[in-house]
Design an enzyme around this catalytic site. Structure first.
Site, short mmCIF file in Angstrom:
data_model
loop_
_atom_site.label_atom_id
_atom_site.label_comp_id
_atom_site.label_asym_id
_atom_site.label_seq_id
_atom_site.Cartn_x
_atom_site.Cartn_y
_atom_site.Cartn_z
N TRP A 112 6.72 9.09 -2.99
CA TRP A 112 6.07 8.77 -1.72
C TRP A 112 6.61 7.48 -1.12
O TRP A 112 6.39 7.20 0.07
CB TRP A 112 4.56 8.68 -1.91
CG TRP A 112 4.10 7.47 -2.69
CD1 TRP A 112 4.52 7.10 -3.93
CD2 TRP A 112 3.14 6.51 -2.28
NE1 TRP A 112 3.86 5.95 -4.33
CE2 TRP A 112 3.01 5.57 -3.33
CE3 TRP A 112 2.36 6.35 -1.14
CZ2 TRP A 112 2.14 4.48 -3.27
CZ3 TRP A 112 1.49 5.26 -1.08
CH2 TRP A 112 1.39 4.35 -2.13
N ASP A 113 7.31 6.71 -1.92
CA ASP A 113 7.90 5.45 -1.47
C ASP A 113 8.69 5.63 -0.17
O ASP A 113 8.68 4.77 0.70
CB ASP A 113 8.88 4.89 -2.52
CG ASP A 113 8.29 4.76 -3.90
OD1 ASP A 113 7.26 5.38 -4.17
OD2 ASP A 113 8.90 4.05 -4.71
N GLU B 239 -2.60 3.17 -9.87
CA GLU B 239 -2.47 4.12 -10.98
C GLU B 239 -3.17 3.67 -12.26
O GLU B 239 -3.19 4.42 -13.24
CB GLU B 239 -0.98 4.38 -11.25
CG GLU B 239 -0.30 5.09 -10.09
CD GLU B 239 1.21 5.10 -10.22
OE1 GLU B 239 1.74 4.34 -11.07
OE2 GLU B 239 1.86 5.86 -9.48
N LYS C 293 -3.45 -2.01 -10.06
CA LYS C 293 -2.00 -2.10 -10.21
C LYS C 293 -1.34 -2.59 -8.93
O LYS C 293 -0.43 -3.41 -8.96
CB LYS C 293 -1.42 -0.74 -10.59
CG LYS C 293 0.10 -0.74 -10.74
CD LYS C 293 0.65 0.64 -11.06
CE LYS C 293 2.17 0.60 -11.21
NZ LYS C 293 2.74 1.94 -11.45
N GLN C 294 -1.80 -2.08 -7.79
CA GLN C 294 -1.11 -2.37 -6.53
C GLN C 294 -2.06 -2.16 -5.37
O GLN C 294 -3.18 -1.70 -5.52
CB GLN C 294 0.10 -1.45 -6.37
CG GLN C 294 -0.24 0.02 -6.23
CD GLN C 294 0.95 0.92 -6.47
OE1 GLN C 294 1.36 1.14 -7.60
NE2 GLN C 294 1.52 1.45 -5.40
#
Length: 775
Positions: A339-340, A481, A593-594
Site C-alpha cells: 500500500w506504500d 500492525e 507501530k506507526q
C-alpha cells in the site's frame, strides 16, 4: 572523473566494513528496469552485490517468492605484481565513494599501497542508462606510481546474491566476438535471461600488442572472466570502458541475441556518448522533479536524495509494474508492492510525472484478477488486493511472516488476511489519479471495474449491526500492525467509506460513457449500487470525543495499558524481538507501530478542524514507536497542517535522511528487512511540498497554504497540473507563480484567501493580506 557540486553529491570518505550493506543501499543506481547496488567492483554475493530486475520473480522449493538478481556484469579485481588489491583484503590508504544524484552516476576512488611501496589509484564510475533501459556502462581507471605488471580480471560474475534462491539454472557462459555472455533461465517459470559485457581500453596500439588476455569460464557458477595483463608505466593512467546489457524473456524473444546486440550498440556509441545521452535524460527528469529549499542546505540535499531514489525506480516504461516496498535495492520483502505506493509515492508522481503515476495505478487494474482470486479464497465477493503483490496480483505474503527470536518458531501474523485496507488504498489511488488528471479513460479501461470490485469486497466483508443499525468493519489490522484483529479501526473504516463513495462515482461515469460495460458489471453481481450506497450512508466511522476531541483508534483501544514508550522499551529482552503478534510487547498497550489515526487526519484533512488534529497529534505521537519508515512523514505533515511546522521538521528530517544514515530497522524478529525506503522518500516530498509549502491540487485549483519551518526561507518547485506546467516559489509572505509559455490552457491558483487564473506565459505574485499583482 567529473563530480557534481555539493548540492547534488552524496559522499563518504574512508572504508568501513560494517557499512558495506548500508552503503550498497545508499549509493545504488537504477533506471526503473533494474537497480544496481552501490557496491565496489571487487564485491561478490557475500557483500550483497546485485543487479535486481523489476517484475521478474521466482520461487524455489516452497521458499518465499522474490525478484531475480541477474549475474553481475561489472565485476573487477586488480593485481599489481601478483598482489591482489581489494578493499576486502588490503586496507586502503584512501577511499571515497560518491553518488552524483543530478546525473545518477556512481563514483569510487581508492588508493592502495602495494607491498613494494608502489601506490595504485583505482577510480571508477558507472550508471544504469536512463536512455537505454537494458544497458549499464562503467569506466575503470588505474594509475600506478611505479613500473610493474598490472593484471585486471573483469567479466560477468554468475554467483548471484539470493535470499531465497538460487533462482537461476542452466547457466551457460560463452564468448561472442569480443563480448562475454551469460545465459540462464529462472527455475519456477523458466523465463530466459541473458547478460552480455564487452570492454575497450585507452591503450595505444603498440601497448595493446604487449597485452595478454585470457578468457576463462566457470560453468559451475555461470561466470566468465577475462584476465588482462600488461606492463604498466609509472604515472600513466590506464582506462577501461565497460558496456553491459541485461535482457529477459519478459521483454525479448531471444534475450541472448538481444543482449549481445544492445551491448555492441552501446560500445559503438562509446562511454562518453552514452553518458551524454544519460545526463540529458536526467536533466529532463530534474527539470520537473526538483524541489529547492532556500535556507537549509542539509534539508535540500536530503530531499533531493529522496527524490533521486524515487526516480531511479520509477516504472516509466511499463504499466504492468509498480514500485516494491524496498525499491530495486534487493529481494527484501519479496520485491512486493504494498500500500506504500498509493499512499506515499503516488503523490510525487502525480505532481511531476503523471504518465508514471498512470502506470502505477494501471498496475492495480492489471492485477485485478489476482485480487479477485484472493477474495474468493477467503469466501468474499469482489477484489481483496494482495498485501504483498507481485506480477500477477496474487498474494506473496505468508501466514507466518516473522520468526520468534526466542524460540525460532514461525509466528502467525495477520498481514495477509486482515489488512483489508489495501483494497481501499488501491481504489483511493485510482481515484486520486482520475481527479488529478481528469483522465476518464483510466476509469473506462478498468478503473471503474476495479473500484467497483473493491466496494463489493467490503460489502461482503462488513458486518451489519442490527441493534445499532449500522455497518461495521470487524476483525482487521490497520496501519498500526502492533494491534492485530481489532474492530472498527478508524483509518480502515474511513478508507472503506471513501471506497464506497469512489465506486458509486466511478460507476456513474461508466454508466454515462459505456452503458453496456456498466450493465454487465451490475447484472453479474448480487451486490447492487443501492447496496453500496446504503452501506456508505450507514457505515460507522469513529468520531472525535465531544470533550477531548480524541478519536479512538479502534474499539476499546483506550482500555489498553497506557504506558510510556520509554518504559516499554525497558521491557525489551532481545533488540530484534517483534512487538506485535499474539505475544508482542506492544499488543496489550497503547503503544503504536506507526501513524494510524494521524494518517487518517492527513488523508481526510478537510473533515476535521485544527483543534481535533492538534489534540490527536499530541495524544498519539508520544505513543508511537515509529517502527515503520512510513510514520514520521505523516506526523510532519499534520504538524504543518495545524500551524506547527517546527514540530514537524524533525520528523521530516528523519524521513528524508533514512537512507543516508542507514538508521532504520534492519530486522523484524530474525527477518532481514534492510534496503532502501521509497515510501519514506515519497513521504519526504509530501512533507516538504504538500506539508510545509502547503500545496494541494483538487483537479481544478492549486491551493497553497504555507507553513514553513523556521530554517526555511522558501520552497521552489515546478508542478504539472492537468498537463500544464507552472513554477512556484512559496515564501513566508508571498507566493510567486509563473506559467510556462508552452501551456495550452490556464491554471487556477489560490493562496491567502485570494485566487487568480494564470494564462500561458504569465507570472504573478500572491501576497499575504495584500492582494496580488500580475505581470
Amino acid at each position: 572523473m567529473k563530480l557534481a557540486n555539493q548540492d547534488w553529491l552524496i559522499r563518504e570518505n574512508g572504508f568501513d566494513r560494517n557499512r558495506i550493506a548500508a552503503d550498497g543501499n545508499k549509493f545504488m543506481i537504477g533506471n526503473g528496469y533494474m537497480g544496481c547496488r552501490g557496491t565496489m567492483e571487487e564485491y561478490t554475493k557475500d557483500q550483497l552485490a546485485a543487479v535486481t530486475l523489476a517484475g521478474l520473480y521466482d520461487q524455489v522449493d516452497g521458499k518465499w517468492r522474490e525478484p531475480v538478481n541477474a549475474p553481475h556484469p561489472l565485476y573487477a579485481v586488480i593485481e599489481f605484481e601478483g598482489q591482489s588489491l581489494s578493499v576486502l583484503d588490503s586496507e586502503p590508504v584512501e577511499h571515497e565513494q560518491a553518488l552524483d544524484i543530478r546525473s545518477a552516476v556512481h563514483h569510487r576512488r581508492t588508493v592502495f599501497k602495494a607491498d613494494r611501496g608502489a601506490e595504485l589509484v583505482v577510480e571508477s564510475e558507472r550508471f544504469c542508462s536512463a536512455e537505454r533501459r537494458n544497458v549499464i556502462a562503467g569506466r575503470l581507471s588505474v594509475t600506478c606510481s611505479a613500473n610493474g605488471q598490472l593484471t585486471i580480471r573483469t567479466g560477468i560474475n554468475g554467483e548471484v546474491w539470493d535470499i531465497n534462491g538460487p533462482h537461476l539454472e542452466k547457466l551457460e557462459a560463452a564468448e561472442h566476438q569480443n563480448s562475454l555472455l551469460v545465459t540462464a533461465v529462472t527455475r519456477e517459470l523458466q523465463v530466459p535471461l541473458a547478460v552480455a559485457e564487452r570492454i575497450s581500453s585507452s591503450m595505444e596500439a603498440e601497448e595493446r600488442e604487449a597485452v595478454t588476455m585470457e578468457v576463462r569460464y566457470d560453468q559451475q557458477s555461470g561466470s566468465i572472466f577475462r584476465t588482462i595483463s600488461f606492463a604498466c608505466r609509472a604515472g600513466k593512467t590506464y582506462t577501461f570502458d565497460r558496456f553491459a546489457a541485461v535482457c529477459t524473456g519478459l521483454d525479448e524473444e531471444e534475450p541472448g541475441a538481444a543482449a549481445l546486440r544492445l551491448c555492441r550498440e552501446a560500445a559503438g556509441t562509446g562511454y562518453a556518448g552514452l553518458l551524454a545521452e544519460h545526463e540529458a535524460c536526467w536533466e529532463r527528469k530534474w527539470a520537473l522533479a526538483d524541489v529547492v529549499i532556500e535556507g537549509d542546505d542539509e534539508a535540500l540535499l536530503a530531499l533531493r536524495y529522496s527524490l533521486y531514489q524515487l526516480l531511479i525506480i520509477a516504472p516509466e516504461h511499463s504499466e504492468k509494474l509498480s514500485i516494491p516496498a524496498r525499491g530495486l535495492s534487493g529481494q527484501v520483502y519479496k520485491g512486493a508492492v504494498f500500500w506504500d505506493t498509493e499512499m506515499f509515492m503516488l503523490p510525487f508522481f502525480l505532481y511531476t510525472q503523471p504518465e508514471t503515476a498512470r502506470n502505477l495505478v494501471m498496475y492495480r487494474i492489471h492485477t485485478l484478477d489476482g485480487a479477485r482470486r484472493k477474495a474468493a479464497e477467503y469466501g468474499y465477493e469482489g477484489a481483496f488486493y494482495a498485501w504483498e503483490s507481485q506480477e500477477t496480483g496474487d498474494d506473496a505474503c505468508t501466514l507466518f511472516n516473522v520468526n520468534d527470536v526466542f524460540t525460532g518458531r514461525p509466528m502467525r501474523t495477520y498481514f495477509r488476511d486482515k489488512q483489508v485496507h489495501i483494497s481501499a488504498d488501491a481504489a483511493y489511488g485510482i481515484w486520486e489519479y482520475y481527479k488529478f488528471t481528469g483522465d476518464e479513460e483510466i476509469l473506462l479501461q478498468g478503473g471503474a471495474e476495479t473500484v467497483w470490485e473493491c466496494a463489493r469486497f467490503f460489502y461482503s466483508y462488513a458486518y451489519y449491526n442490527p441493534l445499532k443499525q449500522r455497518y461495521e468493519v470487524l476483525d482487521v489490522t490497520g496501519p498500526d500492525e502492533y494491534h492485530e484483529r481489532v474492530n472498527n479501526n478508524a483509518f480502515t473504516n474511513a478508507m472503506v467509506k471513501r471506497t464506497l463513495f469512489i465506486a458509486l462515482e466511478a460507476m456513474e461515469i461508466l454508466h454515462a460513457a459505456c452503458p453496456e460495460q456498466y450493465e454487465a458489471l451490475v447484472q453479474n453481481s448480487a451486490i447492487k449500487p443501492e447496496h453500496i450506497r446504503d452501506m456508505h450512508d450507514r457505515l460507522y466511522v469513529p468520531e472525535p470525543d465531544s470533550e477531548t476531541g480524541l478519536i479512538e483508534q479502534f474499539d476499546r483501544y483506550f482500555t489498553l495499558e497506557d504506558i510510556p514508550l520509554s518504559e516499554l522499551k525497558g521491557r525489551v529482552v532481545n533488540k530484534h524481538e517483534y512487538w506485535g503478534g499474539g505475544n508482542g510487547l506492544a499488543t496489550t498497550t497503547q503503544i503504536l507501530k506507526q501513524a494510524d489515526i494521524v494518517l487518517m487526519l492527513h488523508l481526510f484533512k478537510d473533515a476535521y478542524d485544527t483543534v481535533i488534529k492538534k489534540a490527536n497529534w499530541a495524544y498519539y505521537e508520544p505513543r508511537t514507536e515509529h517502527g515503520s519508515s512510513l510514520s514520521a512523514c505523516i506526523y510532519a505533515m499534520v504538524a504543518a497542517d495545524t500551524g506547527s511546522p517546527d514540530w514537524g521538521y524533525p520528523y521530516f528530517m528523519r524521513t528524508a535522511t533514512i537512507d543516508l544514515t542507514g538508521e532504520s530497522k534492519q530486522y523484524v524478529g530474525d527477518l532481514y528487512i534492510g534496503g532502501t525506503h521509497p515510501a519514506a522518500n515519497g513521504g519526504a516530498w509530501m512533507a516538504a511540498v504538500q506539508g510545509f509549502a502547503g500545496i494541494r491540487f483538487d483537479g481544478e485549483c492549486a491551493m497553497i497554504s504555507p507553513s514553513l519551518p523556521e530554517k526555511w526561507q522558501a520552497v521552489q518547485t515546478r508542478l504539472v497540473l492537468r498537463g500544464q506546467q507552472i513554477k512556484v516559489r512559496v515564501g513566508r509572505q508571498q507566493v510567486e507563480l509563473e506559467a510556462d509559455a508552452g501551456n495550452t490552457s490556464e491554471v487556477r491558483v489560490a493562496a491567502y484567501g485570494q485566487s487568480l487564473t494564470l494564462e500561458p506565459g504569465v507570472a504573478a505574485v500572491l501576497r499575504r493580506e495584500q492582494g496580488h499583482s500580475a505581470e
